[in-house]
Design a protein around this motif. Structure first.
Motif, PDB file in Angstrom:
ATOM      1  N   ASN A 150      -8.175  -3.543  -0.597  1.00 42.88           N
ATOM      2  CA  ASN A 150      -7.217  -3.318   0.494  1.00 42.88           C
ATOM      3  C   ASN A 150      -7.928  -3.296   1.840  1.00 42.88           C
ATOM      4  OD1 ASN A 150      -5.728  -2.805  -1.806  1.00 42.88           O
ATOM      5  ND2 ASN A 150      -4.537  -1.191  -0.857  1.00 42.88           N
ATOM      6  N   LEU A 151      -9.045  -2.610   1.906  1.00 42.73           N
ATOM      7  CA  LEU A 151      -9.806  -2.556   3.159  1.00 42.73           C
ATOM      8  C   LEU A 151     -10.320  -3.935   3.547  1.00 42.73           C
ATOM      9  CD1 LEU A 151     -11.748   0.788   2.649  1.00 42.73           C
ATOM     10  CD2 LEU A 151      -9.743   0.381   4.074  1.00 42.73           C
ATOM     11  N   ALA A 152     -10.764  -4.715   2.567  1.00 38.13           N
ATOM     12  CA  ALA A 152     -11.240  -6.072   2.853  1.00 38.13           C
ATOM     13  C   ALA A 152     -10.106  -6.928   3.420  1.00 38.13           C
ATOM     14  CB  ALA A 152     -11.807  -6.704   1.592  1.00 38.13           C
ATOM     15  N   MET A 153      -8.912  -6.789   2.858  1.00 34.88           N
ATOM     16  CA  MET A 153      -7.770  -7.563   3.359  1.00 34.88           C
ATOM     17  C   MET A 153      -7.403  -7.148   4.784  1.00 34.88           C
ATOM     18  SD  MET A 153      -5.213  -8.121   0.170  1.00 34.88           S
ATOM     19  CE  MET A 153      -5.676  -6.908  -1.042  1.00 34.88           C
ATOM     20  N   ILE A 154      -7.473  -5.871   5.076  1.00 33.82           N
ATOM     21  CA  ILE A 154      -7.182  -5.394   6.432  1.00 33.82           C
ATOM     22  C   ILE A 154      -8.202  -5.951   7.415  1.00 33.82           C
ATOM     23  CG2 ILE A 154      -7.129  -3.339   7.905  1.00 33.82           C
ATOM     24  CD1 ILE A 154      -5.978  -1.834   5.411  1.00 33.82           C
ATOM     25  N   VAL A 155      -9.472  -5.907   7.049  1.00 34.15           N
ATOM     26  CA  VAL A 155     -10.533  -6.420   7.929  1.00 34.15           C
ATOM     27  C   VAL A 155     -10.363  -7.920   8.147  1.00 34.15           C
ATOM     28  CG1 VAL A 155     -13.025  -6.831   8.071  1.00 34.15           C
ATOM     29  CG2 VAL A 155     -12.178  -4.590   7.399  1.00 34.15           C
ATOM     30  N   VAL A 156     -10.062  -8.661   7.098  1.00 37.63           N
ATOM     31  CA  VAL A 156      -9.859 -10.106   7.237  1.00 37.63           C
ATOM     32  C   VAL A 156      -8.657 -10.392   8.137  1.00 37.63           C
ATOM     33  CG1 VAL A 156      -9.185 -12.200   5.979  1.00 37.63           C
ATOM     34  CG2 VAL A 156     -11.039 -10.784   5.132  1.00 37.63           C
ATOM     35  N   MET A 193       0.836  -1.204   0.000  1.00 40.25           N
ATOM     36  CA  MET A 193       0.000   0.000   0.000  1.00 40.25           C
ATOM     37  C   MET A 193       0.868   1.250   0.000  1.00 40.25           C
ATOM     38  SD  MET A 193      -3.279  -0.837   2.402  1.00 40.25           S
ATOM     39  CE  MET A 193      -3.422   0.870   2.765  1.00 40.25           C
ATOM     40  N   ALA A 194       1.969   1.226   0.732  1.00 42.92           N
ATOM     41  CA  ALA A 194       2.872   2.382   0.736  1.00 42.92           C
ATOM     42  C   ALA A 194       3.502   2.577  -0.642  1.00 42.92           C
ATOM     43  CB  ALA A 194       3.958   2.190   1.792  1.00 42.92           C
ATOM     44  N   LYS A 206       2.054   1.969  -3.351  1.00 49.19           N
ATOM     45  CA  LYS A 206       1.010   2.540  -4.204  1.00 49.19           C
ATOM     46  C   LYS A 206       0.570   3.910  -3.678  1.00 49.19           C
ATOM     47  CE  LYS A 206      -2.014  -0.806  -4.112  1.00 49.19           C
ATOM     48  NZ  LYS A 206      -3.140  -1.688  -4.408  1.00 49.19           N
ATOM     49  N   HIS A 207       1.399   4.530  -2.839  1.00 49.41           N
ATOM     50  CA  HIS A 207       1.141   5.858  -2.277  1.00 49.41           C
ATOM     51  C   HIS A 207      -0.143   5.886  -1.449  1.00 49.41           C
ATOM     52  CE1 HIS A 207       4.479   7.271  -4.618  1.00 49.41           C
ATOM     53  NE2 HIS A 207       3.928   6.775  -5.716  1.00 49.41           N
ATOM     54  N   LEU A 208      -0.340   4.809  -0.663  1.00 47.32           N
ATOM     55  CA  LEU A 208      -1.481   4.668   0.251  1.00 47.32           C
ATOM     56  C   LEU A 208      -2.819   4.854  -0.457  1.00 47.32           C
ATOM     57  CD1 LEU A 208      -0.061   6.439   3.406  1.00 47.32           C
ATOM     58  CD2 LEU A 208      -0.123   4.009   2.912  1.00 47.32           C
ATOM     59  N   HIS A 209      -2.915   4.309  -1.628  1.00 48.23           N
ATOM     60  CA  HIS A 209      -4.160   4.350  -2.384  1.00 48.23           C
ATOM     61  C   HIS A 209      -5.061   3.230  -1.869  1.00 48.23           C
ATOM     62  CE1 HIS A 209      -6.765   3.558  -5.913  1.00 48.23           C
ATOM     63  NE2 HIS A 209      -6.869   4.870  -5.839  1.00 48.23           N
ATOM     64  N   PHE A 210      -6.057   3.605  -1.066  1.00 45.24           N
ATOM     65  CA  PHE A 210      -6.963   2.625  -0.489  1.00 45.24           C
ATOM     66  C   PHE A 210      -8.006   2.223  -1.524  1.00 45.24           C
ATOM     67  CE2 PHE A 210      -5.364   4.331   3.481  1.00 45.24           C
ATOM     68  CZ  PHE A 210      -5.284   3.200   4.258  1.00 45.24           C
TER      69      PHE A 210
END
Length: 136
Positions: A76-82, A65-66, A68-72
């Motif tokens: 990405n959010l689904a992976m963080i939640v999982v 993510m860094a 990709k310049h923190l492009h959410f």
């Protein structure tokens, strides 16, 4: 830069695949266990491996993510939640086993097995669903 990003993605995918293998190993180990003491000793060996793999996946994901310049994105959010859900499920599974007074009672290990199978099944389903979604 592109080669580093590609290598990071490969490490991330490899970590996910190994974690899926560890979850399956946990399911088989739980299914074959008859004694709580032997199972808890084996789990103390496997649990740090699971935790390390989850940390590896979250770390490489944050690095990607860094890059990709923190492009959410929604993915990405689904992976963080999982990742967070998996940490919580592993903690609950360990906490349930840690309660020695409940486990040593008659039939308590069977109750633990049902809960642990549920936790591991949720983990496996989440990993599989997210992996299939990312490959499509």
């Amino acid at each position: 830069m592109e080669a580093m990003y590609k290598m990071g993605l490969e490490i991330h995918y490899f970590g996910v695949m190994v974690l899926m293998g560890v979850v399956m190993f946990n399911i088989v180990m739980l299914a074959l266990s008859k004694q709580v003491i032997r199972y808890s000793k084996r789990m103390r060996i496997v649990m740090p491996i699971s935790a390390s793999l989850i940390a590896l996946i979250l770390f490489t994901g944050s690095i990607m993510m860094a890059a990709k310049h923190l492009h959410f994105t929604f993915a990405n959010l689904a992976m963080i939640v999982v990742g967070i859900v998996m940490i919580i499920l592993e903690a609950k599974r360990y906490k349930t086993l840690k309660r020695r007074t409940d486990i040593t009672d008659e039939g308590a290990f069977d109750l633990y097995k049902r809960k642990a199978f549920r936790f591991l099944g949720i983990e496996a389903a989440l990993l599989l669903a997210l992996s299939v979604w990312m490959m499509v």
